[in-house]
Design an enzyme around this catalytic site. Sequence first.
Site, PDB file in Angstrom:
ATOM      1  N   ILE A 153       0.991  -1.281  -0.011  1.00  0.00           N
ATOM      2  CA  ILE A 153       0.050  -0.153  -0.304  1.00  0.00           C
ATOM      3  C   ILE A 153       0.743   1.448  -0.629  1.00  0.00           C
ATOM      4  O   ILE A 153       0.442   2.038  -0.786  1.00  0.00           O
ATOM      5  CB  ILE A 153      -0.765   0.138   1.118  1.00  0.00           C
ATOM      6  CG1 ILE A 153      -2.152  -1.238   1.047  1.00  0.00           C
ATOM      7  CG2 ILE A 153      -1.795   1.190   1.759  1.00  0.00           C
ATOM      8  CD1 ILE A 153      -2.729  -1.471   2.473  1.00  0.00           C
TER       9      ILE A 153
ATOM     10  N   ASN B 164       1.989   4.707   7.714  1.00  0.00           N
ATOM     11  CA  ASN B 164       1.350   3.628   6.685  1.00  0.00           C
ATOM     12  C   ASN B 164       2.020   2.151   7.307  1.00  0.00           C
ATOM     13  O   ASN B 164       1.817   1.112   6.931  1.00  0.00           O
ATOM     14  CB  ASN B 164       1.623   3.685   5.527  1.00  0.00           C
ATOM     15  CG  ASN B 164       1.585   2.392   4.298  1.00  0.00           C
ATOM     16  OD1 ASN B 164       0.521   1.926   4.754  1.00  0.00           O
ATOM     17  ND2 ASN B 164       2.554   1.763   4.025  1.00  0.00           N
TER      18      ASN B 164
ATOM     19  N   THR C 278      -9.362  -6.254   3.894  1.00  0.00           N
ATOM     20  CA  THR C 278      -7.873  -6.848   3.314  1.00  0.00           C
ATOM     21  C   THR C 278      -7.192  -6.628   1.522  1.00  0.00           C
ATOM     22  O   THR C 278      -8.429  -6.982   0.604  1.00  0.00           O
ATOM     23  CB  THR C 278      -8.556  -8.922   2.874  1.00  0.00           C
ATOM     24  OG1 THR C 278      -9.150  -9.283   3.780  1.00  0.00           O
ATOM     25  CG2 THR C 278      -7.073  -9.223   2.949  1.00  0.00           C
ATOM     26  N   VAL C 279      -5.996  -6.476   1.788  1.00  0.00           N
ATOM     27  CA  VAL C 279      -5.668  -5.845   0.358  1.00  0.00           C
ATOM     28  C   VAL C 279      -4.332  -7.437   0.475  1.00  0.00           C
ATOM     29  O   VAL C 279      -3.860  -7.554   1.077  1.00  0.00           O
ATOM     30  CB  VAL C 279      -5.089  -4.327   0.429  1.00  0.00           C
ATOM     31  CG1 VAL C 279      -3.743  -4.488  -0.923  1.00  0.00           C
ATOM     32  CG2 VAL C 279      -5.646  -3.404   0.217  1.00  0.00           C
TER      33      VAL C 279
ATOM     34  N   TYR D   7      -2.606  -6.795  16.068  1.00  0.00           N
ATOM     35  CA  TYR D   7      -2.514  -6.658  15.418  1.00  0.00           C
ATOM     36  C   TYR D   7      -3.620  -5.351  15.546  1.00  0.00           C
ATOM     37  O   TYR D   7      -4.281  -4.602  15.177  1.00  0.00           O
ATOM     38  CB  TYR D   7      -2.285  -7.074  14.054  1.00  0.00           C
ATOM     39  CG  TYR D   7      -3.186  -6.642  13.115  1.00  0.00           C
ATOM     40  CD1 TYR D   7      -1.232  -5.848  11.623  1.00  0.00           C
ATOM     41  CD2 TYR D   7      -3.611  -6.784  11.867  1.00  0.00           C
ATOM     42  CE1 TYR D   7      -1.470  -5.797  11.116  1.00  0.00           C
ATOM     43  CE2 TYR D   7      -4.426  -5.410  11.091  1.00  0.00           C
ATOM     44  CZ  TYR D   7      -2.965  -4.747  10.412  1.00  0.00           C
ATOM     45  OH  TYR D   7      -3.041  -4.452   9.345  1.00  0.00           O
TER      46      TYR D   7
ATOM     47  N   LYS E 215      -4.064  -1.565  16.036  1.00  0.00           N
ATOM     48  CA  LYS E 215      -5.125  -0.581  14.864  1.00  0.00           C
ATOM     49  C   LYS E 215      -6.071   0.298  15.861  1.00  0.00           C
ATOM     50  O   LYS E 215      -6.611   1.282  15.799  1.00  0.00           O
ATOM     51  CB  LYS E 215      -5.287  -2.037  13.735  1.00  0.00           C
ATOM     52  CG  LYS E 215      -4.385  -2.086  12.818  1.00  0.00           C
ATOM     53  CD  LYS E 215      -3.496  -0.733  11.989  1.00  0.00           C
ATOM     54  CE  LYS E 215      -2.854  -1.414  10.939  1.00  0.00           C
ATOM     55  NZ  LYS E 215      -1.766  -0.101  10.514  1.00  0.00           N
TER      56      LYS E 215
ATOM     57  N   TYR F  74     -16.923  -9.873   1.059  1.00  0.00           N
ATOM     58  CA  TYR F  74     -16.276  -8.356   0.998  1.00  0.00           C
ATOM     59  C   TYR F  74     -17.563  -8.249  -0.178  1.00  0.00           C
ATOM     60  O   TYR F  74     -17.452  -8.694  -1.212  1.00  0.00           O
ATOM     61  CB  TYR F  74     -15.240  -8.089  -0.045  1.00  0.00           C
ATOM     62  CG  TYR F  74     -14.115  -8.182   1.438  1.00  0.00           C
ATOM     63  CD1 TYR F  74     -13.433  -6.639   1.512  1.00  0.00           C
ATOM     64  CD2 TYR F  74     -13.680  -8.848   1.846  1.00  0.00           C
ATOM     65  CE1 TYR F  74     -13.185  -6.297   2.299  1.00  0.00           C
ATOM     66  CE2 TYR F  74     -12.362  -8.969   3.069  1.00  0.00           C
ATOM     67  CZ  TYR F  74     -12.279  -7.847   3.538  1.00  0.00           C
ATOM     68  OH  TYR F  74     -11.256  -7.850   4.611  1.00  0.00           O
TER      69      TYR F  74
ATOM     70  N   ASP G 246      11.379   3.296   3.856  1.00  0.00           N
ATOM     71  CA  ASP G 246      11.371   2.009   4.778  1.00  0.00           C
ATOM     72  C   ASP G 246      12.397   1.614   5.615  1.00  0.00           C
ATOM     73  O   ASP G 246      13.199   2.213   5.674  1.00  0.00           O
ATOM     74  CB  ASP G 246      11.155   1.833   3.656  1.00  0.00           C
ATOM     75  CG  ASP G 246      10.120   0.184   4.205  1.00  0.00           C
ATOM     76  OD1 ASP G 246       8.805  -0.220   3.465  1.00  0.00           O
ATOM     77  OD2 ASP G 246      10.298  -1.062   4.457  1.00  0.00           O
TER      78      ASP G 246
ATOM     79  N   VAL H  94      10.354   3.902  12.067  1.00  0.00           N
ATOM     80  CA  VAL H  94       9.354   4.225  13.358  1.00  0.00           C
ATOM     81  C   VAL H  94       9.707   4.154  14.500  1.00  0.00           C
ATOM     82  O   VAL H  94       8.761   5.228  14.530  1.00  0.00           O
ATOM     83  CB  VAL H  94       7.995   4.487  12.074  1.00  0.00           C
ATOM     84  CG1 VAL H  94       8.446   4.553  10.694  1.00  0.00           C
ATOM     85  CG2 VAL H  94       7.874   2.684  12.600  1.00  0.00           C
TER      86      VAL H  94
ATOM     87  N   SER I 165      -7.295  -0.092   9.967  1.00  0.00           N
ATOM     88  CA  SER I 165      -7.173  -1.151   9.471  1.00  0.00           C
ATOM     89  C   SER I 165      -8.794  -1.759   9.911  1.00  0.00           C
ATOM     90  O   SER I 165      -9.358  -1.706  10.891  1.00  0.00           O
ATOM     91  CB  SER I 165      -6.928  -2.464  10.267  1.00  0.00           C
ATOM     92  OG  SER I 165      -7.086  -3.566  10.316  1.00  0.00           O
TER      93      SER I 165
HETATM   94  N1  LIG Z   1      -3.039  -5.004   2.916  1.00  0.00           N
HETATM   95  C1  LIG Z   1      -4.108  -5.566   3.739  1.00  0.00           C
HETATM   96  O1  LIG Z   1      -4.496  -6.036   3.840  1.00  0.00           O
HETATM   97  C2  LIG Z   1      -3.905  -4.339   5.299  1.00  0.00           C
HETATM   98  C3  LIG Z   1      -5.020  -3.872   5.324  1.00  0.00           C
HETATM   99  C4  LIG Z   1      -5.425  -3.461   6.748  1.00  0.00           C
HETATM  100  C5  LIG Z   1      -4.268  -2.187   7.432  1.00  0.00           C
HETATM  101  N2  LIG Z   1      -3.108  -2.418   6.856  1.00  0.00           N
HETATM  102  C6  LIG Z   1      -1.941  -2.228   7.170  1.00  0.00           C
HETATM  103  O2  LIG Z   1      -1.425  -0.892   5.727  1.00  0.00           O
HETATM  104  C7  LIG Z   1      -0.603  -0.612   6.062  1.00  0.00           C
HETATM  105  C8  LIG Z   1       0.638  -1.337   5.015  1.00  0.00           C
HETATM  106  O3  LIG Z   1       0.464  -2.802   4.791  1.00  0.00           O
HETATM  107  P1  LIG Z   1       0.538  -3.250   3.257  1.00  0.00           P
HETATM  108  O4  LIG Z   1      -0.587  -4.216   3.374  1.00  0.00           O
HETATM  109  O5  LIG Z   1       1.470  -2.713   2.073  1.00  0.00           O
HETATM  110  O6  LIG Z   1       2.368  -3.954   4.087  1.00  0.00           O
HETATM  111  P2  LIG Z   1       3.844  -4.638   3.752  1.00  0.00           P
HETATM  112  O7  LIG Z   1       3.925  -5.104   3.882  1.00  0.00           O
HETATM  113  O8  LIG Z   1       3.648  -4.887   2.002  1.00  0.00           O
HETATM  114  O9  LIG Z   1       3.925  -2.975   3.154  1.00  0.00           O
HETATM  115  C9  LIG Z   1       4.669  -3.278   4.528  1.00  0.00           C
HETATM  116  C10 LIG Z   1       6.188  -1.986   4.819  1.00  0.00           C
HETATM  117  O10 LIG Z   1       6.157  -1.358   5.771  1.00  0.00           O
HETATM  118  C11 LIG Z   1       8.128  -1.877   6.041  1.00  0.00           C
HETATM  119  N3  LIG Z   1       8.103  -1.323   7.422  1.00  0.00           N
HETATM  120  C12 LIG Z   1       7.843  -2.664   8.295  1.00  0.00           C
HETATM  121  N4  LIG Z   1       7.926  -2.359   9.840  1.00  0.00           N
HETATM  122  C13 LIG Z   1       8.447  -1.108   9.725  1.00  0.00           C
HETATM  123  C14 LIG Z   1       9.621   0.438  10.763  1.00  0.00           C
HETATM  124  N5  LIG Z   1       9.481  -0.155  11.501  1.00  0.00           N
HETATM  125  N6  LIG Z   1       9.739   1.269  10.210  1.00  0.00           N
HETATM  126  C15 LIG Z   1       9.554   1.269   8.632  1.00  0.00           C
HETATM  127  N7  LIG Z   1       9.384   0.892   7.728  1.00  0.00           N
HETATM  128  C16 LIG Z   1       8.678  -0.214   8.053  1.00  0.00           C
HETATM  129  C17 LIG Z   1       7.904  -2.394   5.257  1.00  0.00           C
HETATM  130  O11 LIG Z   1       9.728  -3.334   5.058  1.00  0.00           O
HETATM  131  C18 LIG Z   1       7.291  -2.810   3.782  1.00  0.00           C
HETATM  132  O12 LIG Z   1       7.885  -2.480   2.977  1.00  0.00           O
HETATM  133  C19 LIG Z   1       0.477  -1.682   7.561  1.00  0.00           C
HETATM  134  O13 LIG Z   1       0.770  -0.627   8.103  1.00  0.00           O
HETATM  135  C20 LIG Z   1      -1.165  -2.610   7.513  1.00  0.00           C
HETATM  136  O14 LIG Z   1      -1.117  -3.072   8.670  1.00  0.00           O
HETATM  137  C21 LIG Z   1      -2.361  -3.639   5.683  1.00  0.00           C
END
Ligand SMILES: NC(=O)c1ccc[n+]([C@@H]2O[C@H](COP(=O)([O-])OP(=O)(O)OC[C@H]3O[C@@H](n4cnc5c(N)ncnc54)[C@H](O)[C@@H]3O)[C@@H](O)[C@H]2O)c1
Length: 263
Positions: A26, A99, A194-195, A162, A166, A223, A45, A73, A149
Amino acid sequence: MTSGETEPGRRLEGKVALVTGAGSGIGQATALRFAAEGATVAVLDVRPELAALTTMMIEKEHEDHAMALSADVGRAVEIETAVDLAVAEFGRLDVVYNNAGNMGLGSVADTSEEDWDRTFGVHVKGTFLTSRAALEHLGRGASIINQGSVSALVGVQYLAAYSAAKGAVVALTRQMAVDLAPHGIRVNAICPGTVRTPLTEPMLRARGDGDVEAGIAATVPKYPLGRLGTPEDIGALAAFLASDDAAFMTGSIVTSDGGMTAQ
Ligand SMILES: NC(=O)c1ccc[n+]([C@@H]2O[C@H](COP(=O)([O-])OP(=O)(O)OC[C@H]3O[C@@H](n4cnc5c(N)ncnc54)[C@H](O)[C@@H]3O)[C@@H](O)[C@H]2O)c1
């Protein structure tokens, strides 16, 4: 500025955006969308090679200036240094997308103390520390977007730490919105359904008894729109919240979940 004055598709012209966790999923799609809308993007990142990849994609697709930053972060010194580097390079900061995230699977019965702390360390502490580091650079019209989320809103199996983290991010979003409104800074949260990304593959694999595609097939019936989300779905919403089109929105918890929580 009112929404009618913004150019469709170039709503972030002149703005500088910081996207955390922008090396994948995302965050990467959002960094690309922000750049497409005219923003200059600081791509952060914890994995430097992933930040560099997204930065290269932006430079190739949009010929815009982007900067790769590596920081955890959840560590104050690292994120403060990264924010300072971005502002030194670009001279300002207008948008922060908190994010970055991780996901451990488990019910309360089988979540370790380490998993609990790691999850809260990234989602909750990371959102706090990144926002705190950015605040001294943000002025009127700035936008902070926190990544929630659907699991902050409804129970989702085996996501105890998690979901709790959130939920805290959603509460922090409302709290920050109230504190920062007098300064003209808006704070909103996105709650995606969910993505499919590297984050959710283990969960989908577990749901599908070892097969991700079977896990997706088992998840889609939850969904109403009949599909999972895409990173681009969330990036489009983030671009709206970042833009002046959302000028009257703060403290909003916005789902992008194909109707999952409407049932
Ligand atoms: N994919 C889903 O279904 C979904 C749904 C709801 C919420 N989210 C939220 O969206 C956000 C992105 O998720 P995603 O699915 O794209 O995941 P992803 O794993 O594809 O990307 C997450 C990125 O965050 C980086 N990261 C992890 N810990 C870190 C830290 N401590 N400092 C800096 N960077 C860090 C990782 O290296 C990774 O590149 C997250 O917060 C996740 O909880 C995702």
